[in-house]
Every structure is written in structure tokens, then in C-alpha cells.
Design an enzyme around this catalytic site. Structure first.
Site, PDB file in Angstrom:
ATOM      1  N   HIS A  76      -7.263   1.104   0.864  1.00  0.00           N
ATOM      2  CA  HIS A  76      -7.335  -0.043  -0.157  1.00  0.00           C
ATOM      3  C   HIS A  76      -6.416   0.405  -1.050  1.00  0.00           C
ATOM      4  O   HIS A  76      -6.040  -0.071  -2.005  1.00  0.00           O
ATOM      5  CB  HIS A  76      -8.926  -0.241  -0.652  1.00  0.00           C
ATOM      6  CG  HIS A  76      -9.544  -0.829  -1.546  1.00  0.00           C
ATOM      7  ND1 HIS A  76      -9.763  -1.994  -0.484  1.00  0.00           N
ATOM      8  CD2 HIS A  76      -9.042  -1.087  -2.494  1.00  0.00           C
ATOM      9  CE1 HIS A  76     -10.096  -2.355  -1.621  1.00  0.00           C
ATOM     10  NE2 HIS A  76     -10.064  -2.242  -2.949  1.00  0.00           N
ATOM     11  N   GLU A  77      -6.821   1.056  -2.056  1.00  0.00           N
ATOM     12  CA  GLU A  77      -5.964   1.481  -3.554  1.00  0.00           C
ATOM     13  C   GLU A  77      -4.828   1.592  -3.280  1.00  0.00           C
ATOM     14  O   GLU A  77      -3.589   1.596  -3.844  1.00  0.00           O
ATOM     15  CB  GLU A  77      -6.437   2.812  -3.521  1.00  0.00           C
ATOM     16  CG  GLU A  77      -7.932   3.035  -4.273  1.00  0.00           C
ATOM     17  CD  GLU A  77      -8.459   2.425  -5.065  1.00  0.00           C
ATOM     18  OE1 GLU A  77      -7.805   1.715  -5.726  1.00  0.00           O
ATOM     19  OE2 GLU A  77      -9.819   1.934  -4.481  1.00  0.00           O
ATOM     20  N   HIS A 101      -3.313  -1.531  -3.331  1.00  0.00           N
ATOM     21  CA  HIS A 101      -3.397  -2.196  -4.636  1.00  0.00           C
ATOM     22  C   HIS A 101      -1.834  -1.624  -4.989  1.00  0.00           C
ATOM     23  O   HIS A 101      -1.010  -2.081  -6.108  1.00  0.00           O
ATOM     24  CB  HIS A 101      -4.074  -1.734  -5.542  1.00  0.00           C
ATOM     25  CG  HIS A 101      -5.427  -2.434  -5.484  1.00  0.00           C
ATOM     26  ND1 HIS A 101      -5.686  -3.241  -5.981  1.00  0.00           N
ATOM     27  CD2 HIS A 101      -7.392  -2.140  -5.469  1.00  0.00           C
ATOM     28  CE1 HIS A 101      -6.835  -4.137  -6.327  1.00  0.00           C
ATOM     29  NE2 HIS A 101      -7.918  -2.440  -5.416  1.00  0.00           N
ATOM     30  N   HIS A 117       0.933  -3.724  -4.542  1.00  0.00           N
ATOM     31  CA  HIS A 117       1.081  -4.984  -5.359  1.00  0.00           C
ATOM     32  C   HIS A 117       2.213  -4.438  -6.654  1.00  0.00           C
ATOM     33  O   HIS A 117       2.226  -5.727  -6.866  1.00  0.00           O
ATOM     34  CB  HIS A 117      -0.499  -5.488  -5.470  1.00  0.00           C
ATOM     35  CG  HIS A 117      -0.944  -6.980  -5.554  1.00  0.00           C
ATOM     36  ND1 HIS A 117      -2.724  -7.351  -6.133  1.00  0.00           N
ATOM     37  CD2 HIS A 117       0.398  -8.057  -5.522  1.00  0.00           C
ATOM     38  CE1 HIS A 117      -1.311  -8.496  -6.460  1.00  0.00           C
ATOM     39  NE2 HIS A 117      -0.707  -9.161  -6.633  1.00  0.00           N
TER      40      HIS A 117
HETATM   41 ZN   LIG Z   1     -10.387  -2.512  -5.047  1.00  0.00          ZN
END
Ligand SMILES: [Zn+2]
Length: 680
Positions: free
Chosen positions: A469-470, A473, A476
């Protein structure tokens, strides 16, 4: 001051901050100097005799405050990973001061008049699409901060912003204080009943770090609490840990957050009123993809109803299990994870610790890198010449298919007493091309428990998902390909920002990834196909609990921020009433009770916005189905579109336009219901 490393260009590999030279005493003078510089830059924009233009106003605003931005990023990174009384004292001073300085800029009429003039002339300006978007976003930020209002109202807004910043810092420190104050020492083997070897090793390590070598310790970090609740056969100890965990911030002493959150909620309602919105939730959601509270609540209700029914069924099944074992007690929240784990094993013959043995931290990191390689042709090379914020942290240079530098990535993976709990991504430097080609420096922080003596750190499936998940990010931020810092990377609508991260989690569970990287830490054996298959089947199991837990917090958030007047509100009582109204299953509690709900009270990031994880999940489930439908989860055409319209686009277009460009249609909630196992 001449030797203050925060105030000079960093002549280091990748221009990374020289952490080993930065001392806490550097921050106060550096903030003073950088704030003064920012003020001078703003004053120059205002007093420019030339008529307002994109260049002399909007671009000049982009250039203003770069030094302050750089210092803030370093400072708040250290707040997150290296807390101490000293840094907390600086934070309590600086956070309200930054809020006040920012409010001064946002509420400056002369400055706003120039921004407004550029905005009004936009139609005839001839600037490109990204520049137009920048003007729109900058203008909106001024409006939402109160520009154009009467003086008295603006002064009140500035006071509120400053007060809220201080309250947010206090709230987080109270929670951390309660976490630090608790330690459950396990003295004998009998206290370890039921715990798998990995949890025992982590507990031994935690005890040793806190000066109790030879014993075992459970701390209030989620990575310590959850395995304990899941596996410990000691009902008395489970209750003890659970009570400490759920009463963080609610202990009644000087660290109690009741008054803090009451004041936060009241001030936010007042702020929204001044800006012309009915409630704070209306104000916050006006600038999101959802657009307004009813759209968010509609989604929450559509998911709540089937999730609650499934959770009640599950509670009955767990109660039956207790009776069959000869237990003569009602299922309580501290029992849920323990019996759910047993039932999961019974139903799916699925042992979480067997998965953990196949998820050494280093393999999960390698898997996250490999997925980025297969989707976006990125490569990762570890660097040992970067001055890092902590000895645990690791640096990697990220390059594209042509070997060009893309980003510096830093991972800081282990739990430490002075590190805030949870996991997050932050940027020490955003990508942009304002004055030259600036490449990003992106950090992931997670809180993995260390392995025991001679054993590697092993992750639960949940923790591996958090790491992915991280890292989503992080991508991104790293793949960002924009001109203006204001639109860079994760600077997007809050209910869109979790799309890149939550989407990335999907690849972790694919056989294409697990069979390659999920290898037993001792034998190196790849994970068995049928263990993957059982894990996949078992995944829907537990979704009811997770969803109910999550939504209980999300509804509380919307309720607390949906009040027109919130003076004197008792937030904990309000949560209580909301859970009653929802028919909350008795043996489940909110994932975050209000007194430690840091997402919404430690800062403004997720206030009236906790729902956005679910909103983003509608998008991520729907986006991943596109890959599944294509028959190749690394489909190059889709991956190219994903990179172009989602991971590298930052905030250059409205989120709904980026989504449309990627998927070619509106988002469909069906994929989410299927993913969570709630579809008919
Ligand atoms: Zn998040």
C-alpha cells in the site's frame, strides 16, 4: 547560523538532506530564517508594479517558500520517526506558527486580488492546460481559506487555524504518550500460550529493547497488539491488552483527549460556517471526487448493510465455537480475532503463521520492486552513499527502462519506541520542472517487528499488504511527471489519493508474484500453490469484521463533522450514539475510537474523509478488474495507461477526468462488493 545545514543547498548524493549533520537546535533558527524569506517573497509579489500575470503572480507563488517547504519536510519526517520531548516542544511551537503564517498569506487581500485577476483573465490567457489547472487550484485554495471575506471573519479564521494546529499536535502526542506508557511484560512460558514462534520472537525483542532481556513484551503498536489478540490463548491477557489499546487517549488523566477533540470539532464547525457551508463535512467534501456528504454516505450505507449482516452471522458462529469448546462466556471484542483465526483455520485450513513464514520482509520489498518493474519498467539499486535519517533506513536509486534517474526511494521498515505507529509515505522532495528538472525523494515508513535472534523479520499478510500500500503511494510520488510542485505526486483529491496505493495491494496476492517471492525464511521453499489457493479463498473471510470496524469509524467521522453547531459536543458520546443507531454488532468495536482517531484529529488530512479509503476502493477494485479482464495482470497497454493517467498525472486534471481517461467509463461499485464478498 552560517553553519546551519538546513539553510544551505545540500551538496550530497541526490541532494538528499544531510541527516547526520542536522541537529534539533538547527530547526528554530532555520524556521525563523525561512519564514522571513517566504514573507519577503510574498511581499515582492504583492508590490510588483506590473499588472498581475500568470508569471509574476501564480508562478511566483510556486517559487515562494521553497526553503521553508524543504525544512518542513525534514522536520515532520523526524517528528514521525524520532519523537522526543525536545522535538515535541519544537513541534508545539512551530505547527501553530506555520498555520498562522500560511493563514496570513491566504487571507492577504492584496495578494488575493492579484490571484483573482489572473483567474478572471484565464479564458483569454492562452496558457496551457496544466497552467490553467494550477491557476484554478491556487484560486480555490484562497477562496476556501476565506479570501474575500470581511476582516473580522478573516481574523477569526486565522485564530481558528492556529488553534486547530496546536490541538492536532496535542492530540497525537497524547496518543503516543499512552502508547509509550504501556507495556505488558510476559514473565513465563504460560503467558505465551497460543503464540506462534514469530510473535514470541517479536515479543522477546520488544522486551529486550525496553530493558527486560529474557522476558517478552507486548506494546501498543498495532503490529504487536493484533497478533497477540489473534493467537494468545490467555483470555485474561487478551482483555488487558485490548483494553489498553482501545482506551488510548481516553485514560481520564492529563493525556485524555475528550476536551481536545470536542474543541476541534466545534472549531471546525465554526470555520465551515464562516466560509458559508452548512457543516464542516460539506466544506471538506466540496473539494473531493465525491463532491458532497450524501454521495459518501450513500456508498457507506450500501456497504454497511450487507457487511453488518455478515458480521452478525459470523458472531453467531464464533459464539457457537466457544460453546463447543465448553466456554461459558459471551463473545467479547478481545475474543473476536482469536476465535476468528481458529474458525478461519477450521473452514479454510489456513494458518496465518504459515503465510508469515513465507513473507520475510526483504522478500516483500523485492516483490514490491518487481511489480513496479513489470508494470512500469523501473529498476531499484541499493545505495550506501546516502546520509539517512536512521541507521535502519535503506536508500535505493530508481531508474527507468532507459537507465535514466527517476527518484530516490528510502525505506524505513522497523518499529522503534520513538517512531509513531502506523505506516506512511512522505516526500522529502516533490518532483517538478519549475526551474530545472527536480527529481523526487520519497520515503516509506512502516512498523515491522524485528525477527528474533538469527531470524529475519517476518510479515503477516496484513503487514505485507500495508507495505505494498505505502509503496503504491511512493510510486505516485516517484512517477510524478508534472511541471508545477503544487500539482505534483500525491497532491490530489483526498478520496482519489488512495487509488494508487490500494490498487497496488492487488498485485501482492497474485500467484504471479507470490510464487516468485513468498519463500520460506528457513528452507527457501516457495509457498505451496494450494496454500495460495486457500489464502485466496480465506481472504473474503474476515471482510465482514474489517468492514464493520472501518465503517464504524467512518460514520463517526461524518457524524462529528456533520454538525451545524458543535459547541460543547461530547465526541465519545456521539460515537456511542452513532454506533447504537447503526446497530453495531456487540463484539466489534470501531477500528479507531474517537479519542485516538488520529486520521481525523491529529491533523486535518482525513477529517470528514475517513470514508475516502472506501471511495478509493471502489476505484481500485474496478481498476484491477480491468487487468483481470485483460487476462494479464501486467498487461502492457493497461499499465501504460495506468502510469500516464494515474501514477504520473498528479493533480494536473480533476480526478474524475483522470479516472475516465484510464477506465473509459464511470466507476462501478460492483467490483468492490465482489472483492469484499458481499455481492449477491
Ligand atoms: Zn494510504
Amino acid at each position: 547560523m552560517t553553519d546551519n545545514p538546513l539553510l544551505f543547498a545540500w551538496n550530497t548524493p541526490f541532494g538528499a538532506p544531510p541527516f547526520s549533520q542536522i541537529k534539533l537546535e538547527h530547526f528554530r533558527p532555520a524556521f525563523d530564517a525561512a519564514i522571513a524569506q517566504w514573507r519577503t517573497e510574498i511581499a515582492a509579489i504583492k508590490s510588483d508594479p506590473a499588472p498581475p500575470s500568470f508569471d509574476n503572480t501564480i508562478l511566483a507563488l510556486e517559487r515562494a517558500g521553497r526553503t521553508l517547504d524543504r525544512i518542513e519536510r525534514v522536520f515532520f519526517h523526524l517528528v514521525g520517526i524520532a519523537s522526543s520531548d525536545e522535538i515535541e516542544a519544537i513541534q508545539l511551537e512551530i505547527q501553530p506558527r506555520l498555520a498562522r503564517e500560511n493563514a496570513d498569506v491566504m487571507l492577504d487581500e492584496a495578494l488575493f486580488a492579484r490571484v483573482d485577476a489572473v483567474h478572471r483573465g484565464l479564458a483569454s490567457s492562452g496558457i496551457d492546460e496544466e497552467a490553467r489547472r494550477l491557476v484554478e487550484r491556487r484560486h480555490l485554495e484562497f477562496k476556501r481559506a476565506g479570501a474575500g471575506l470581511a476582516d473580522a471573519k478573516k481574523q477569526r479564521l486565522a485564530k481558528i487555524a492556529e488553534r486547530l494546529a496546536g490541538l492536532g499536535a496535542t492530540f497525537g502526542q497524547n496518543v503516543l504518550g499512552d502508547e509509550k506508557a504501556f507495556l505488558l511484560l510476559l514473565e513465563s512460558e504460560a503467558d505465551l500460550a497460543g503464540l506462534p514462534a514469530s510473535a514470541v520472537a517479536a515479543a522477546a525483542r520488544a522486551a529486550e529493547e525496553r530493558g527486560h532481556a529474557g522476558k517478552w513484551a507486548i506494546t501498543l503498536s498495532r503490529s504487536s497488539v493484533e497478533p497477540f489478540l489473534q493467537f494468545s490463548a490467555r483470555r485474561d491477557l487478551r482483555e488487558k491488552v485490548w483494553r489498553a489499546f482501545v482506551t488510548r487517549g481516553a485514560g481520564g488523566g492529563e493525556r485524555d483527549n475528550a476536551a481536545v477533540m470536542s474543541e476541534i470539532v466545534a472549531l471546525r464547525a465554526e470555520l465551515a460556517g464562516i466560509l458559508g457551508y452548512a457543516t464542516f463535512a460539506d466544506f471538506k467534501l466540496a473539494d473531493t471526487m465525491a463532491g458532497a456528504p450524501p454521495a459518501a454516505l450513500d456508498l457507506m450505507n450500501r456497504v454497511w448493510t450487507p457487511a453488518r449482516v455478515a458480521a452478525l452471522d459470523e458472531a453467531d458462529a464464533l459464539q457457537k465455537m466457544i460453546a463447543e469448546e465448553g466456554g461459558n462466556f459471551d463473545l467479547k471484542p478481545w475474543d473476536w480475532r482469536y476465535y476468528a483465526e481458529k474458525r478461519r483455520q477450521a473452514l479454510h485450513d489456513f494458518d496465518e503463521s504459515a503465510i508469515r513464514a513465507h513473507l520475510p520482509l526483504d522478500n516483500v520489498i523485492a516483490a514490491a520492486f518487481d511489480v513496479a518493474h513489470r508494470l512500469f519498467a523501473l529498476t531499484f539499486e541499493e545505495r550506501f552513499d546516502v546520509d539517512l535519517p536512521h541507521a535502519d533506513a535503506r536508500a535505493f536509486e530508481v531508474k527507468d527502462a532507459d537507465g535514466r534517474h527517476v527518484a530516490l526511494f528510502i525505506g524505513d521498515y522497523f518499529a522503534r519506541p520513538e517512531k509513531h505507529s502506523g505506516a506512511w509515505m512522505s516526500a522529502l522532495r516533490d518532483q517538478h520542472r519549475l526551474d530545472g528538472d527536480v527529481k523526487p525523494i520519497i520515503i516509506n515508513v512502516v512498523n515491522a517487528a524485528r525477527g528474533g535472534e538469527g531470524a529475519p523479520a517476518l510479515l503477516s499478510h496484513d503487514e505485507a499488504r500495508t507495505l505494498f500500500h505505502e509503496f503504491g503511494h511512493a510510486l505516485h510520488g516517484m512517477l510524478s511527471d508534472v511541471t508545477y510542485p503544487y500539482l505534483s505526486g500525491t497532491n490530489v483529491a483526498r478520496d482519489f489519493v488512495e487509488l494508487p496505493s490500494q490498487l497496488y495491494e492487488h498485485w501482492l496476492d497474485r500467484p504471479e508474484v507470490l510464487s516468485k517471492f513468498a519463500r520460506h525464511y528457513a528452507t527457501g521453499e516457495p509457498i505451496a500453490d494450494d496454500l495460495i489457493a486457500r489464502m485466496t479463498r480465506a481472504r473474503a473471510y474476515g471482510q465482514a469484521h474489517t468492514t464493520v470496524e472501518f465503517l464504524a469509524s467512518a460514520f463517526t467521522d461524518m457524524q462529528a463533522h456533520g454538525l451545524g453547531n458543535a459547541d460543547g459536543v461530547d465526541v465519545a458520546a456521539l460515537q456511542e450514539a452513532e454506533l447504537q443507531r447503526l446497530g453495531m454488532p456487540a463484539a466489534i468495536v470501531a477500528r479507531h475510537a474517537a479519542p485516538h482517531f488520529q486520521h481525523v484529529f491529529s491533523g486535518d488530512g482525513y477529517s470528514a474523509g475517513y470514508y475516502s479509503y472506501l471511495w478509493s476502493e471502489v476505484l481500485d477494485a474496478d481498476a484491477f478488474e480491468a487487468f483481470v479482464e485483460s487476462g494479464d495482470v501486467f498487461d502492457p497497454t493497461l499499465a501504460e495507461r495506468l502510469k500516464r493517467f494515474i501514477y504520473s498525472a498528479g493533480g494536473t486534471k480533476p480526478p474524475e477526468a483522470l479516472w475516465q481517461a484510464f477506465r473509459g467509463r464511470e466507476p462501478d461499485v460492483g467490483a468492490l462488493l465482489r472483492k469484499r464478498g458481499f455481492a449477491a
